[in-house]
Design a protein around this motif. Structure first.
Motif, mmCIF file in Angstrom:
data_model
loop_
_atom_site.group_PDB
_atom_site.id
_atom_site.type_symbol
_atom_site.label_atom_id
_atom_site.label_comp_id
_atom_site.label_asym_id
_atom_site.label_seq_id
_atom_site.Cartn_x
_atom_site.Cartn_y
_atom_site.Cartn_z
ATOM 1 N N SER A 289 0.841 -1.202 0.000
ATOM 2 C CA SER A 289 0.000 0.000 0.000
ATOM 3 C C SER A 289 0.877 1.253 0.000
ATOM 4 O O SER A 289 0.509 2.258 -0.611
ATOM 5 N N GLN A 290 2.029 1.193 0.649
ATOM 6 C CA GLN A 290 2.923 2.353 0.648
ATOM 7 C C GLN A 290 3.496 2.584 -0.750
ATOM 8 O O GLN A 290 3.528 3.717 -1.222
ATOM 9 N N PHE A 291 3.963 1.531 -1.403
ATOM 10 C CA PHE A 291 4.484 1.695 -2.765
ATOM 11 C C PHE A 291 3.385 2.156 -3.722
ATOM 12 O O PHE A 291 3.639 2.943 -4.635
ATOM 13 N N ALA A 292 2.149 1.684 -3.512
ATOM 14 C CA ALA A 292 1.040 2.107 -4.374
ATOM 15 C C ALA A 292 0.714 3.583 -4.166
ATOM 16 O O ALA A 292 0.323 4.282 -5.111
ATOM 17 N N THR A 293 0.884 4.078 -2.954
ATOM 18 C CA THR A 293 0.589 5.471 -2.633
ATOM 19 C C THR A 293 1.719 6.406 -3.036
ATOM 20 O O THR A 293 1.488 7.571 -3.373
ATOM 21 N N LEU A 294 2.946 5.916 -3.037
ATOM 22 C CA LEU A 294 4.135 6.742 -3.251
ATOM 23 C C LEU A 294 4.099 7.520 -4.569
ATOM 24 O O LEU A 294 3.872 6.952 -5.633
ATOM 25 N N GLU A 295 4.301 8.826 -4.461
ATOM 26 C CA GLU A 295 4.486 9.697 -5.617
ATOM 27 C C GLU A 295 5.908 10.254 -5.523
ATOM 28 O O GLU A 295 6.206 11.018 -4.599
ATOM 29 N N PRO A 296 6.786 9.877 -6.442
ATOM 30 C CA PRO A 296 8.150 10.415 -6.391
ATOM 31 C C PRO A 296 8.140 11.937 -6.463
ATOM 32 O O PRO A 296 7.160 12.549 -6.908
ATOM 33 N N LEU A 297 9.224 12.536 -6.031
ATOM 34 C CA LEU A 297 9.345 13.987 -6.088
ATOM 35 C C LEU A 297 9.140 14.484 -7.514
ATOM 36 O O LEU A 297 9.678 13.913 -8.464
ATOM 37 N N ALA A 298 8.384 15.557 -7.644
ATOM 38 C CA ALA A 298 8.197 16.197 -8.942
ATOM 39 C C ALA A 298 9.382 17.124 -9.215
ATOM 40 O O ALA A 298 10.109 17.512 -8.298
ATOM 41 N N ASP A 299 9.563 17.474 -10.468
ATOM 42 C CA ASP A 299 10.687 18.327 -10.855
ATOM 43 C C ASP A 299 10.697 19.664 -10.129
ATOM 44 O O ASP A 299 11.764 20.237 -9.912
ATOM 45 N N ASP A 300 9.529 20.164 -9.745
ATOM 46 C CA ASP A 300 9.477 21.465 -9.076
ATOM 47 C C ASP A 300 9.542 21.363 -7.551
ATOM 48 O O ASP A 300 9.373 22.362 -6.858
ATOM 49 N N GLU A 301 9.800 20.170 -7.007
ATOM 50 C CA GLU A 301 9.943 19.996 -5.566
ATOM 51 C C GLU A 301 11.425 19.972 -5.209
ATOM 52 O O GLU A 301 12.216 19.277 -5.846
ATOM 53 N N ALA A 302 11.785 20.717 -4.167
ATOM 54 C CA ALA A 302 13.180 20.762 -3.721
ATOM 55 C C ALA A 302 13.556 19.431 -3.096
ATOM 56 O O ALA A 302 12.925 18.983 -2.144
ATOM 57 N N GLY A 303 14.554 18.815 -3.665
ATOM 58 C CA GLY A 303 15.014 17.550 -3.117
ATOM 59 C C GLY A 303 15.622 16.664 -4.184
ATOM 60 O O GLY A 303 15.768 17.056 -5.340
ATOM 61 N N PHE A 304 15.948 15.457 -3.759
ATOM 62 C CA PHE A 304 16.601 14.507 -4.658
ATOM 63 C C PHE A 304 16.436 13.098 -4.104
ATOM 64 O O PHE A 304 16.126 12.910 -2.934
ATOM 65 N N GLY A 305 16.638 12.121 -4.970
ATOM 66 C CA GLY A 305 16.559 10.723 -4.582
ATOM 67 C C GLY A 305 17.930 10.144 -4.318
ATOM 68 O O GLY A 305 18.926 10.563 -4.919
ATOM 69 N N ILE A 306 17.978 9.202 -3.410
ATOM 70 C CA ILE A 306 19.198 8.463 -3.070
ATOM 71 C C ILE A 306 18.813 6.990 -2.999
ATOM 72 O O ILE A 306 17.871 6.627 -2.284
ATOM 73 N N ASP A 307 19.542 6.140 -3.709
ATOM 74 C CA ASP A 307 19.271 4.703 -3.696
ATOM 75 C C ASP A 307 19.686 4.119 -2.350
ATOM 76 O O ASP A 307 20.777 4.405 -1.854
ATOM 77 N N VAL A 308 18.817 3.310 -1.751
ATOM 78 C CA VAL A 308 19.092 2.737 -0.434
ATOM 79 C C VAL A 308 19.950 1.481 -0.494
ATOM 80 O O VAL A 308 20.244 0.893 0.546
ATOM 81 N N ASP A 309 20.381 1.093 -1.659
ATOM 82 C CA ASP A 309 21.227 -0.093 -1.779
ATOM 83 C C ASP A 309 22.684 0.285 -1.514
ATOM 84 O O ASP A 309 23.563 0.082 -2.339
ATOM 85 N N ALA A 310 22.910 0.884 -0.352
ATOM 86 C CA ALA A 310 24.238 1.278 0.107
ATOM 87 C C ALA A 310 24.175 1.303 1.626
ATOM 88 O O ALA A 310 23.093 1.217 2.217
ATOM 89 N N THR A 311 25.319 1.454 2.267
ATOM 90 C CA THR A 311 25.329 1.540 3.726
ATOM 91 C C THR A 311 24.759 2.891 4.151
ATOM 92 O O THR A 311 24.826 3.864 3.388
ATOM 93 N N PRO A 312 24.232 2.979 5.359
ATOM 94 C CA PRO A 312 23.766 4.278 5.844
ATOM 95 C C PRO A 312 24.862 5.345 5.803
ATOM 96 O O PRO A 312 24.590 6.497 5.437
ATOM 97 N N ASP A 313 26.094 4.987 6.149
ATOM 98 C CA ASP A 313 27.196 5.955 6.086
ATOM 99 C C ASP A 313 27.386 6.487 4.672
ATOM 100 O O ASP A 313 27.607 7.677 4.474
ATOM 101 N N ARG A 314 27.309 5.599 3.679
ATOM 102 C CA ARG A 314 27.481 6.021 2.280
ATOM 103 C C ARG A 314 26.323 6.913 1.842
ATOM 104 O O ARG A 314 26.519 7.908 1.151
ATOM 105 N N ILE A 315 25.105 6.536 2.230
ATOM 106 C CA ILE A 315 23.940 7.344 1.877
ATOM 107 C C ILE A 315 24.076 8.743 2.471
ATOM 108 O O ILE A 315 23.890 9.748 1.779
ATOM 109 N N VAL A 316 24.433 8.819 3.750
ATOM 110 C CA VAL A 316 24.570 10.115 4.410
ATOM 111 C C VAL A 316 25.710 10.915 3.792
ATOM 112 O O VAL A 316 25.585 12.130 3.589
ATOM 113 N N ALA A 317 26.805 10.261 3.461
ATOM 114 C CA ALA A 317 27.910 10.970 2.801
ATOM 115 C C ALA A 317 27.435 11.595 1.494
ATOM 116 O O ALA A 317 27.782 12.745 1.180
#
Length: 180
Positions: A136-164
């Motif tokens: 239900s969460q994936f069905a509800t999810l709307e990725p960020l639109a081009d006019d929204e401040a932000g960016f995506g980060i793939d979670v297939d990395a360690t938390p330290d790498r993601i935060v870096a």
């Protein structure tokens, strides 16, 4: 990671994504690295929402509305200071409510394949949201639109790498710099 971002403040940050994507882990680590306070939006859910999710029933917009307002108020309470919030923020409409707390709000969307997130959810112990609600969460999810401040980060990395990676983006896009 031992670097601290300075100077503060940088825009308030919401680490967003589906349950099990690592929002709380990444958010806490990002807050630690940046010296900003951390807010886990899950802690702000009314008890009725927690019960509903624990029963395996997804929340609807009526359930989420007061919760999102509480989260936006916590963002507003930070004033000109930085804050890192872990919050699903699954739809544009929900993110618009959060932006009422601060229009500078920056979203870091933790993205990942269903299988990876499902494995993480099943491995969690004691969380009020069962892994069965992932669809239900994936069905509800709307990725960020081009006019929204932000960016995506793939979670297939360690938390330290993601935060870096997030820190690099904050440094390059928002004038913060890392001090050793």
């Amino acid at each position: 990671m031992t670097d601290i971002l300075s100077p503060r403040p940088f825009p308030p940050v919401v680490v967003m994504g589906v349950s099990g994507s690592g929002k709380s882990t990444v958010g806490e680590l990002l807050a630690s690295v940046t010296g900003a306070p951390f807010v886990d939006a899950d802690d702000l859910h009314p008890e009725a929402n927690r019960r509903k999710m624990a029963e395996g029933r997804p929340l609807d917009d009526d359930d989420r509305a007061p919760w999102l307002t509480i989260v936006a108020d916590r963002i507003r309470d930070a004033g000109d200071e930085s804050v890192v919030v872990a919050c699903s923020a699954l739809t544009r409409r929900y993110r618009d409510v959060l932006r009422q707390g601060d229009p500078r709000l920056l979203f870091v969307h933790l993205t990942g394949v269903h299988e990876l997130v499902e494995r993480r959810q099943k491995a969690r112990k004691g969380h009020f949201m069962p892994s069965g609600l992932m669809r239900s969460q994936f069905a509800t999810l709307e990725p960020l639109a081009d006019d929204e401040a932000g960016f995506g980060i793939d979670v297939d990395a360690t938390p330290d790498r993601i935060v870096a990676d997030v820190v690099v983006r904050l440094e390059s896009e928002h004038g913060a710099r890392a001090d050793a």
